[in-house]
Enzyme design. Structure first.
Site, PDB file in Angstrom:
ATOM      1  N   LYS A  56       0.959  -1.098   0.125  1.00 15.31           N
ATOM      2  CA  LYS A  56       0.236  -0.087   0.022  1.00 15.31           C
ATOM      3  C   LYS A  56       0.810   1.324  -0.164  1.00 15.31           C
ATOM      4  O   LYS A  56       0.527   2.564  -0.629  1.00 15.31           O
ATOM      5  CB  LYS A  56      -1.085   0.104   1.250  1.00 15.31           C
ATOM      6  CG  LYS A  56      -2.075  -1.079   1.286  1.00 15.31           C
ATOM      7  CD  LYS A  56      -3.027  -0.791   2.312  1.00 15.31           C
ATOM      8  CE  LYS A  56      -4.104  -1.731   2.332  1.00 15.31           C
ATOM      9  NZ  LYS A  56      -5.012  -1.656   3.351  1.00 15.31           N
TER      10      LYS A  56
ATOM     11  N   GLU B 209      -3.284  -0.973  -7.920  1.00 15.10           N
ATOM     12  CA  GLU B 209      -4.435  -0.217  -7.605  1.00 15.10           C
ATOM     13  C   GLU B 209      -5.184  -0.381  -6.361  1.00 15.10           C
ATOM     14  O   GLU B 209      -5.415   0.509  -5.451  1.00 15.10           O
ATOM     15  CB  GLU B 209      -5.553  -0.682  -8.625  1.00 15.10           C
ATOM     16  CG  GLU B 209      -6.754  -0.221  -8.714  1.00 15.10           C
ATOM     17  CD  GLU B 209      -6.941   1.331  -8.900  1.00 15.10           C
ATOM     18  OE1 GLU B 209      -5.983   1.743  -9.585  1.00 15.10           O
ATOM     19  OE2 GLU B 209      -7.935   1.928  -8.642  1.00 15.10           O
ATOM     20  N   PHE B 210      -4.911  -1.777  -5.734  1.00 21.35           N
ATOM     21  CA  PHE B 210      -5.272  -1.736  -4.297  1.00 21.35           C
ATOM     22  C   PHE B 210      -4.741  -3.099  -3.905  1.00 21.35           C
ATOM     23  O   PHE B 210      -4.356  -4.013  -4.690  1.00 21.35           O
ATOM     24  CB  PHE B 210      -6.825  -1.634  -4.200  1.00 21.35           C
ATOM     25  CG  PHE B 210      -7.721  -2.784  -4.537  1.00 21.35           C
ATOM     26  CD1 PHE B 210      -7.956  -3.849  -3.823  1.00 21.35           C
ATOM     27  CD2 PHE B 210      -8.079  -2.683  -5.855  1.00 21.35           C
ATOM     28  CE1 PHE B 210      -8.939  -4.709  -4.388  1.00 21.35           C
ATOM     29  CE2 PHE B 210      -9.244  -3.269  -6.561  1.00 21.35           C
ATOM     30  CZ  PHE B 210      -9.460  -4.698  -5.733  1.00 21.35           C
TER      31      PHE B 210
ATOM     32  N   ARG C 229      -5.192 -11.740   3.797  1.00 21.79           N
ATOM     33  CA  ARG C 229      -5.915 -12.711   4.378  1.00 21.79           C
ATOM     34  C   ARG C 229      -5.156 -13.874   4.984  1.00 21.79           C
ATOM     35  O   ARG C 229      -4.144 -14.257   4.297  1.00 21.79           O
ATOM     36  CB  ARG C 229      -7.203 -13.258   3.866  1.00 21.79           C
ATOM     37  CG  ARG C 229      -6.876 -14.095   2.549  1.00 21.79           C
ATOM     38  CD  ARG C 229      -6.986 -15.635   2.958  1.00 21.79           C
ATOM     39  NE  ARG C 229      -6.640 -16.608   2.067  1.00 21.79           N
ATOM     40  CZ  ARG C 229      -5.447 -17.051   1.852  1.00 21.79           C
ATOM     41  NH1 ARG C 229      -4.357 -16.631   2.653  1.00 21.79           N
ATOM     42  NH2 ARG C 229      -5.143 -18.134   0.870  1.00 21.79           N
TER      43      ARG C 229
ATOM     44  N   GLU D 144       2.008 -16.223  -0.016  1.00 26.17           N
ATOM     45  CA  GLU D 144       1.843 -16.232  -1.421  1.00 26.17           C
ATOM     46  C   GLU D 144       1.272 -14.797  -1.854  1.00 26.17           C
ATOM     47  O   GLU D 144       0.368 -14.436  -1.250  1.00 26.17           O
ATOM     48  CB  GLU D 144       0.714 -17.200  -1.817  1.00 26.17           C
ATOM     49  CG  GLU D 144       0.586 -17.075  -3.315  1.00 26.17           C
ATOM     50  CD  GLU D 144      -0.461 -18.553  -3.692  1.00 26.17           C
ATOM     51  OE1 GLU D 144       0.036 -19.342  -4.089  1.00 26.17           O
ATOM     52  OE2 GLU D 144      -1.787 -18.276  -3.361  1.00 26.17           O
TER      53      GLU D 144
HETATM   54  P1  0O2 Z   1      -9.291   2.906   0.653  1.00 23.69           P
HETATM   55  O1  0O2 Z   1      -9.625   4.121   1.205  1.00 23.69           O
HETATM   56  O2  0O2 Z   1     -10.555   2.168   0.516  1.00 23.69           O
HETATM   57  O3  0O2 Z   1      -8.755   2.821  -0.511  1.00 23.69           O
HETATM   58  P2  0O2 Z   1      -7.228  -2.759   5.977  1.00 23.69           P
HETATM   59  O4  0O2 Z   1      -6.748  -3.615   7.033  1.00 23.69           O
HETATM   60  O5  0O2 Z   1      -8.382  -2.183   6.222  1.00 23.69           O
HETATM   61  O6  0O2 Z   1      -6.106  -1.528   5.443  1.00 23.69           O
HETATM   62  P3  0O2 Z   1      -8.165  -4.769   4.431  1.00 23.69           P
HETATM   63  O7  0O2 Z   1      -8.547  -5.285   5.905  1.00 23.69           O
HETATM   64  O8  0O2 Z   1      -7.345  -5.833   3.685  1.00 23.69           O
HETATM   65  O9  0O2 Z   1      -7.403  -3.537   4.850  1.00 23.69           O
HETATM   66  O10 0O2 Z   1      -9.432  -4.686   3.532  1.00 23.69           O
HETATM   67  P4  0O2 Z   1     -10.188  -5.150   2.620  1.00 23.69           P
HETATM   68  O11 0O2 Z   1     -11.423  -5.044   2.643  1.00 23.69           O
HETATM   69  O12 0O2 Z   1      -9.473  -6.540   2.154  1.00 23.69           O
HETATM   70  O13 0O2 Z   1      -9.715  -4.248   1.415  1.00 23.69           O
HETATM   71  C1  0O2 Z   1      -8.278  -3.618   1.066  1.00 23.69           C
HETATM   72  C2  0O2 Z   1      -8.654  -2.358   0.339  1.00 23.69           C
HETATM   73  O14 0O2 Z   1      -8.890  -2.750  -0.905  1.00 23.69           O
HETATM   74  C3  0O2 Z   1      -9.407  -1.513   1.004  1.00 23.69           C
HETATM   75  O15 0O2 Z   1      -8.948   0.026   0.700  1.00 23.69           O
HETATM   76  C4  0O2 Z   1     -10.649  -1.453   0.012  1.00 23.69           C
HETATM   77  O16 0O2 Z   1     -11.317  -0.101  -0.321  1.00 23.69           O
HETATM   78  C5  0O2 Z   1      -9.856  -1.822  -1.232  1.00 23.69           C
HETATM   79  N1  0O2 Z   1     -10.761  -2.610  -2.362  1.00 23.69           N
HETATM   80  C6  0O2 Z   1     -11.522  -3.535  -2.108  1.00 23.69           C
HETATM   81  N2  0O2 Z   1     -11.827  -4.032  -3.220  1.00 23.69           N
HETATM   82  C7  0O2 Z   1     -11.768  -3.329  -4.175  1.00 23.69           C
HETATM   83  C8  0O2 Z   1     -12.110  -3.028  -5.403  1.00 23.69           C
HETATM   84  O17 0O2 Z   1     -12.935  -3.779  -6.080  1.00 23.69           O
HETATM   85  N3  0O2 Z   1     -11.753  -1.872  -6.196  1.00 23.69           N
HETATM   86  C9  0O2 Z   1     -10.937  -0.997  -5.468  1.00 23.69           C
HETATM   87  N4  0O2 Z   1     -10.335   0.177  -6.081  1.00 23.69           N
HETATM   88  N5  0O2 Z   1     -10.690  -0.982  -4.094  1.00 23.69           N
HETATM   89  C10 0O2 Z   1     -10.909  -2.083  -3.362  1.00 23.69           C
HETATM   90  P5  0O2 Z   1      -8.082   0.699   1.921  1.00 23.69           P
HETATM   91  O18 0O2 Z   1      -6.891   0.229   1.967  1.00 23.69           O
HETATM   92  O19 0O2 Z   1      -9.063   0.408   3.070  1.00 23.69           O
HETATM   93  O20 0O2 Z   1      -8.404   1.997   1.509  1.00 23.69           O
HETATM   94  P1  0O2 Z   2      -8.175 -19.621  -0.614  1.00 25.60           P
HETATM   95  O1  0O2 Z   2      -7.586 -19.353   0.511  1.00 25.60           O
HETATM   96  O2  0O2 Z   2      -9.602 -20.205  -0.684  1.00 25.60           O
HETATM   97  O3  0O2 Z   2      -7.748 -18.598  -1.820  1.00 25.60           O
HETATM   98  P2  0O2 Z   2      -4.065 -25.929  -5.709  1.00 25.60           P
HETATM   99  O4  0O2 Z   2      -3.387 -27.150  -5.474  1.00 25.60           O
HETATM  100  O5  0O2 Z   2      -4.367 -25.612  -7.060  1.00 25.60           O
HETATM  101  O6  0O2 Z   2      -5.218 -25.500  -4.459  1.00 25.60           O
HETATM  102  P3  0O2 Z   2      -1.359 -24.828  -5.098  1.00 25.60           P
HETATM  103  O7  0O2 Z   2      -1.078 -25.781  -5.931  1.00 25.60           O
HETATM  104  O8  0O2 Z   2      -0.949 -25.050  -3.767  1.00 25.60           O
HETATM  105  O9  0O2 Z   2      -3.040 -24.734  -4.962  1.00 25.60           O
HETATM  106  O10 0O2 Z   2      -1.189 -23.251  -5.335  1.00 25.60           O
HETATM  107  P4  0O2 Z   2      -1.588 -22.283  -6.356  1.00 25.60           P
HETATM  108  O11 0O2 Z   2      -2.493 -23.055  -7.396  1.00 25.60           O
HETATM  109  O12 0O2 Z   2      -0.426 -21.506  -7.009  1.00 25.60           O
HETATM  110  O13 0O2 Z   2      -2.525 -21.255  -5.779  1.00 25.60           O
HETATM  111  C1  0O2 Z   2      -3.359 -21.661  -4.857  1.00 25.60           C
HETATM  112  C2  0O2 Z   2      -4.278 -20.302  -4.805  1.00 25.60           C
HETATM  113  O14 0O2 Z   2      -4.392 -19.604  -6.115  1.00 25.60           O
HETATM  114  C3  0O2 Z   2      -5.956 -20.729  -4.475  1.00 25.60           C
HETATM  115  O15 0O2 Z   2      -6.047 -20.632  -3.011  1.00 25.60           O
HETATM  116  C4  0O2 Z   2      -6.584 -19.582  -5.232  1.00 25.60           C
HETATM  117  O16 0O2 Z   2      -6.476 -18.470  -4.312  1.00 25.60           O
HETATM  118  C5  0O2 Z   2      -5.548 -19.356  -6.350  1.00 25.60           C
HETATM  119  N1  0O2 Z   2      -6.322 -20.180  -7.323  1.00 25.60           N
HETATM  120  C6  0O2 Z   2      -5.560 -21.427  -7.945  1.00 25.60           C
HETATM  121  N2  0O2 Z   2      -6.494 -21.814  -8.888  1.00 25.60           N
HETATM  122  C7  0O2 Z   2      -7.525 -20.999  -9.097  1.00 25.60           C
HETATM  123  C8  0O2 Z   2      -8.730 -21.223  -9.787  1.00 25.60           C
HETATM  124  O17 0O2 Z   2      -8.976 -22.109 -10.717  1.00 25.60           O
HETATM  125  N3  0O2 Z   2      -9.894 -20.266  -9.303  1.00 25.60           N
HETATM  126  C9  0O2 Z   2      -9.536 -19.426  -8.568  1.00 25.60           C
HETATM  127  N4  0O2 Z   2     -10.777 -18.646  -8.209  1.00 25.60           N
HETATM  128  N5  0O2 Z   2      -8.366 -19.398  -7.643  1.00 25.60           N
HETATM  129  C10 0O2 Z   2      -7.528 -20.252  -7.991  1.00 25.60           C
HETATM  130  P5  0O2 Z   2      -7.091 -21.621  -2.390  1.00 25.60           P
HETATM  131  O18 0O2 Z   2      -6.219 -22.910  -1.920  1.00 25.60           O
HETATM  132  O19 0O2 Z   2      -8.241 -21.880  -3.237  1.00 25.60           O
HETATM  133  O20 0O2 Z   2      -7.112 -20.746  -0.982  1.00 25.60           O
END
Ligand code: 0O2
Ligand code: 0O2
Length: 264
Positions: free
Chosen positions: A25, A41-42, A46, A142
Site C-alpha cells: 500500500k 490499484e489496491f 488474509r 503467497e
Molecule cells: P481505501 O481508502 O478504501 O482505498 P485494511 O486492513 O482495512 O487496511 P483490509 O482489511 O485488507 O485492509 O481490507 P479489504 O476489505 O481486504 O480491502 C483492502 C483495500 O482494498 C480497501 O482499501 C478496499 O477499499 C480496497 N478494495 C477492495 N475491493 C476493491 C475494488 O474492487 N476496487 C478498488 N479500487 N478497491 C478495492 P483501504 O486500504 O481500506 O483504503
Molecule cells: P483460498 O484461501 O480459498 O484462496 P491448488 O493445489 O491449485 O489448490 P497450489 O498448487 O497450492 O493450489 O497453489 P496455486 O495453484 O499456485 O495457488 C492456490 C491459490 O491460487 C488458491 O488458493 C486460489 O487463491 C488461487 N487459485 C488457483 N487456482 C484457482 C482457480 O482455478 N480459481 C480461483 N478462483 N482461484 C485459484 P486456495 O487454495 O483456493 O485458497
C-alpha cells in the site's frame, strides 16, 4: 489440541499479512504522492482459515506437522493492477526486494500458462521474516498479482467452486469458461487504451495533489495574514476552482509559496 496449536501457529502469519499489505500500500501511496501513475490499484490480504488449511492438508496428504513448510499460502497477499502491463512492473518491484526484506522461493506464471479452470494470475511464493516476542520466525507467504478483470473472474469462480465443490453443473462451467475468455479479452481491449487512461488519471492525480498543496499553503498563510489580505486569496482560489485549469492552479500555488516565504 491440534486446533489449539494451529491457532498459535497462525499468529505470525497475521503479522506477515499486515506488514506485507502495508508495504505494498505504501508503494501505491509513494507513486500517488509524486503525481505518478501507480501500477498497484489496491491490495488485500488474509490468513487462510483453519478449516481451509485442514481441507488442503487433507487433499494433499500433508501431515499436520508439516503444514508450515508445505502449505505456502497460509499468508496470502493479493495485489490488483488496472492493466496487464502493470503486473510486470509489480513483479519487478517484488524481485528487487529479493534478499532484502523477503526471499523469493518460487514464481508461478498462470498468466502465460492459464489454468484449465480459466484462472489467470501471477503468483510469487516468498519467505518472510517476522520479529516476534519469541525471536525471529520465518513464514511463507503467497503474493498473487492480477488485473481487476482477472480478480473479478477469480472471485466469482471461487465462490461458485466453494458452493458446488466437485459438482459444478456443466452449464455453469461453460458460462465460467466463456466469462474467462471475456475477462481475457477485456484486458486486451484495455491494454489498447492504456495510454489514454493513464493520461486522464495522471491529470486528475496532479490536480488533486495541487489542490491539497494550495490548502496547506492557505492554512499557513491564514496564520500570518489578516482577514483583509486573505479574502482576495480565497476569491482567487474559488475562481480557479470553477475554471478547472490545472496549470493555473499550479501557478497560483507557486505564488502562494512565494508569499509564504516573504512572510516567514
Ligand atoms: P481505501 O481508502 O478504501 O482505498 P485494511 O486492513 O482495512 O487496511 P483490509 O482489511 O485488507 O485492509 O481490507 P479489504 O476489505 O481486504 O480491502 C483492502 C483495500 O482494498 C480497501 O482499501 C478496499 O477499499 C480496497 N478494495 C477492495 N475491493 C476493491 C475494488 O474492487 N476496487 C478498488 N479500487 N478497491 C478495492 P483501504 O486500504 O481500506 O483504503
Ligand atoms: P483460498 O484461501 O480459498 O484462496 P491448488 O493445489 O491449485 O489448490 P497450489 O498448487 O497450492 O493450489 O497453489 P496455486 O495453484 O499456485 O495457488 C492456490 C491459490 O491460487 C488458491 O488458493 C486460489 O487463491 C488461487 N487459485 C488457483 N487456482 C484457482 C482457480 O482455478 N480459481 C480461483 N478462483 N482461484 C485459484 P486456495 O487454495 O483456493 O485458497
Amino acid at each position: 489440541m491440534e486446533t489449539l496449536n494451529l491457532k498459535q501457529i497462525l499468529i505470525p502469519y497475521a503479522q506477515a499479512v499486515e506488514e506485507l499489505k502495508l508495504k505494498f500500500k505504501s508503494i501505491r501511496y509513494e507513486y500517488l504522492s509524486l503525481d505518478e501513475y501507480s501500477p498497484i490499484e489496491f491490495v488485500t490480504g488474509r490468513v487462510k482459515k483453519i478449516s481451509s488449511i485442514l481441507d488442503k492438508a487433507n487433499k494433499k496428504n500433508i501431515p499436520l506437522t508439516q503444514i508450515e513448510e508445505k502449505i505456502e499460502d497460509i499468508a496470502g497477499i493479493r495485489i490488483m493492477c488496472q492493466f496487464e502491463e502493470d503486473i510486470n512492473k509489480v513483479i519487478e518491484l517484488v524481485r528487487n526486494r529479493h534478499n532484502k526484506d523477503l526471499v523469493i522461493i518460487e514464481e508461478r506464471d498462470y498468466i502465460t500458462n492459464m489454468k484449465a479452470s480459466g484462472y489467470r494470475s501471477y503468483h510469487i511464493i516468498v519467505s518472510y521474516p517476522i520479529q516476534t516476542a519469541m525471536g525471529e520466525r520465518i513464514v511463507l507467504a503467497e503474493i498473487q498479482i492480477r488485473t481487476l478483470a482477472m480478480n473479478f473472474w477469480a472471485t466469482i469462480e471461487h465462490s461458485l467452486r466453494y458452493k458446488y465443490k466437485q459438482n459444478m453443473p456443466e452449464s455453469i462451467q461453460e458460462r465460467l469458461n466463456n466469462a474467462a475468455q471475456a475477462a481475457y479479452k477485456l484486458d486486451l481491449e484495455m491494454a489498447q487504451i492504456r495510454e489514454e487512461v493513464l493520461k486522464a488519471q495522471k491529470g486528475f492525480q496532479t490536480q488533486s495533489n495541487t489542490v491539497g498543496n494550495i490548502f496547506a499553503n492557505i492554512h499557513s498563510l491564514a496564520k500570518v495574514l489578516g482577514e483583509q489580505e486573505m479574502n482576495p486569496i480565497y476569491e482567487k482560489f474559488w475562481k480557479l476552482w470553477e475554471e478547472d485549469s490545472v496549470e493555473q492552479m499550479r501557478e497560483f500555488n507557486v505564488s502562494l509559496e512565494e508569499l509564504l516565504r516573504e512572510k516567514r
